[in-house]
Design a protein around this motif. Structure first.
Motif, PDB file in Angstrom:
ATOM      1  N   PHE A 147      -7.006  -5.019  -6.522  1.00  0.00           N
ATOM      2  CA  PHE A 147      -6.046  -6.115  -6.374  1.00  0.00           C
ATOM      3  C   PHE A 147      -6.468  -7.321  -7.215  1.00  0.00           C
TER       4      PHE A 147
ATOM      5  N   THR B 154      -4.346  -8.905 -10.379  1.00  0.00           N
ATOM      6  CA  THR B 154      -3.948 -10.312 -10.402  1.00  0.00           C
ATOM      7  C   THR B 154      -4.321 -10.949 -11.726  1.00  0.00           C
TER       8      THR B 154
ATOM      9  N   ARG C  83       8.089  -2.861  -4.087  1.00  0.00           N
ATOM     10  CA  ARG C  83       7.103  -2.717  -5.173  1.00  0.00           C
ATOM     11  C   ARG C  83       7.422  -3.709  -6.285  1.00  0.00           C
TER      12      ARG C  83
ATOM     13  N   LEU D 266       1.975  -3.440  -7.632  1.00  0.00           N
ATOM     14  CA  LEU D 266       1.559  -3.729  -6.270  1.00  0.00           C
ATOM     15  C   LEU D 266       2.712  -3.374  -5.352  1.00  0.00           C
ATOM     16  N   ASN D 267       2.415  -2.861  -4.169  1.00  0.00           N
ATOM     17  CA  ASN D 267       3.485  -2.613  -3.218  1.00  0.00           C
ATOM     18  C   ASN D 267       2.994  -2.805  -1.784  1.00  0.00           C
TER      19      ASN D 267
ATOM     20  N   ALA E  67      -2.036  -0.594  -4.678  1.00  0.00           N
ATOM     21  CA  ALA E  67      -2.102  -1.081  -6.053  1.00  0.00           C
ATOM     22  C   ALA E  67      -2.325   0.118  -6.954  1.00  0.00           C
TER      23      ALA E  67
ATOM     24  N   GLU F  48      -2.389   5.572  -7.373  1.00  0.00           N
ATOM     25  CA  GLU F  48      -2.379   4.390  -6.507  1.00  0.00           C
ATOM     26  C   GLU F  48      -3.494   4.482  -5.476  1.00  0.00           C
TER      27      GLU F  48
ATOM     28  N   ARG G 225      -4.330   3.049  -1.770  1.00  0.00           N
ATOM     29  CA  ARG G 225      -3.521   2.494  -0.686  1.00  0.00           C
ATOM     30  C   ARG G 225      -4.386   2.328   0.568  1.00  0.00           C
TER      31      ARG G 225
END
Length: 407
Positions: free
Chosen positions: A9, A13, A312, A325-326, A364, A375, A377
């Motif tokens: 994450f 960012t 998402r 990202l979701n 992510a 991903e 999760r």
């Protein structure tokens, strides 16, 4: 895996701030009327913007301009916004917030209006969330709102002020438009465009139409196998039972995801719906604190289908790659599942029913060629024996999810 997800994450960012941004050729006209060729970031706004980014060259520095800084900005052959001080009625169309007054409640605001059609008569649109208003002017005159408003006529009944029909009937007079063309006219983009096109053509003007790409919501179907790493904790608040903790070996799960890509903001937002099959089994044993030479054995057999609904957001790196990202809300539906706590001497046995519970998941990942994805999760804990007053549990799952787009 939680630590790895947190680090991902942070990485996303940072990368999202550096991700490739599309600036397209256009122009701005500043407050003094000076036109400057430039490159404008096309966000395919759903709501009319209050500011935008532009560059004076493709490699130049990105700058911000607001509704107070420019008179107009445009991306060629795509859109055109003009800054205008107008009277706008922001009355809600929500049935829970309708006014009891039929007359519009006008307030003066300076807005970016999106030009839909330019000719002898011009048509403009303003959208802000659920608010939709159309404006027009003729022969370069003052821009006015086309009036449409719903209002209460009683506690249980509503009506509509369709004054826009009379406005257009009085202003758009030509041989090709009759009274019938306005009587049933809807306050909708396509119908208004049709009337303005007919009027401009009738008056000998070839209207300039600013059509956004007519995108519709696209739907993708993905198969999503996953590797789950889960843990389970169980406690009883009123007995000498000291609880159990266990982790499973990596277990496989499977999901089938429908992704609904929204037709604005360059396809960066999508709604998600995904049923996921998952399972967990484990066993924990520890010495009884109340019975000598006896073990307390806790065993878990947990199967469920998770109904996941989420959102998402993509960060486009280039035409082939994107980060995302979701977040998802999860309704867990368990079946053929149980948690059993028993003594090894067979004298005391508790079989706890497993209930479906709600929790959240965050993820992510990376998408390649709009076809393949990976991903990480993480799901927030859920209490799968929550229907019991004295028993508490915490089931946690982290997953590595691979995706392949079928449609």
């Amino acid at each position: 895996m939680q630590k790895q997800l947190y680090l991902l994450f942070l990485t996303l960012t940072c990368l999202s701030a550096q991700a490739q941004i599309t600036f397209e050729k256009g122009y701005i006209i500043d407050s003094l009327g000076v036109k400057t060729e430039c490159f404008i970031r096309n966000n395919e706004w759903k709501s009319n913007p209050t500011r935008f980014q532009y560059k004076l060259s493709e490699t130049g520095e990105a700058k911000w301009a607001s509704v107070k800084d420019v008179r107009e900005f445009s991306v060629y052959n795509t859109f055109r916004f003009i800054s205008q001080t107008v009277l706008i009625d922001r009355s809600s169309e929500d049935m829970n917030q309708l006014s009891e007054e039929s007359a519009p409640d006008f307030k003066e605001e300076t807005l970016f209006l999106e030009m839909l059609m330019e000719g002898k008569a011009n048509l403009y649109k303003y959208e802000d969330g659920s608010l939709l208003r159309f404006f027009f002017n003729k022969d370069g005159g003052t821009i006015q709102q086309l009036v449409f408003k719903s209002y209460f006529v009683s506690a249980t009944a509503s009506a509509q002020n369709n004054a826009f029909r009379q406005q257009l009937e009085e202003q758009l007079t030509c041989k090709d438009l009759s009274k019938e063309n306005f009587q049933q006219l809807s306050y909708a983009r396509n119908e208004l465009m049709r009337v303005f096109r007919a009027y401009n053509t009738c008056e000998g003007f070839e209207p300039v139409v600013f059509e956004k790409s007519n995108k519709k919501m696209s739907v993708h179907l993905l198969v999503r196998p996953r590797l789950n790493i889960s843990s389970f904790e169980l406690e009883n608040s009123s007995s000498s039972y000291r609880g159990a903790q266990m982790s499973s070996k990596p277990a496989f799960g499977f999901g089938l995801q429908a992704e609904f890509v929204l037709p604005y903001n360059k396809g960066k937002w999508a709604l998600l719906a995904e049923p996921v099959f998952q399972y967990f089994s484990g066993e924990s044993s520890r010495k009884s604190s109340s019975v000598l030479n006896t073990d307390v054995i806790t065993s878990v057999n947990y199967k469920s289908v998770e109904a996941q609904v989420g959102l998402r957001h993509y960060f486009m790196l280039n035409e082939q790659a994107a980060l995302f990202l979701n977040a998802a809300h999860i309704l867990d539906i368990s079946f053929a599942s149980s948690v059993v706590v028993e003594q090894s001497n067979g004298q005391n046995r508790n079989e706890l029913k497993v209930d479906g519970r709600r929790n959240w998941g965050i993820g992510a990942g990376f998408r390649y060629k709009n076809k393949f994805s990976a991903e990480l999760r993480y799901q927030t804990p859920r209490d799968i024996v929550g229907s019991y007053l004295l028993w508490n549990s915490s089931y946690k799952t982290s997953s590595l999810v691979l995706g392949y787009r079928l449609l």
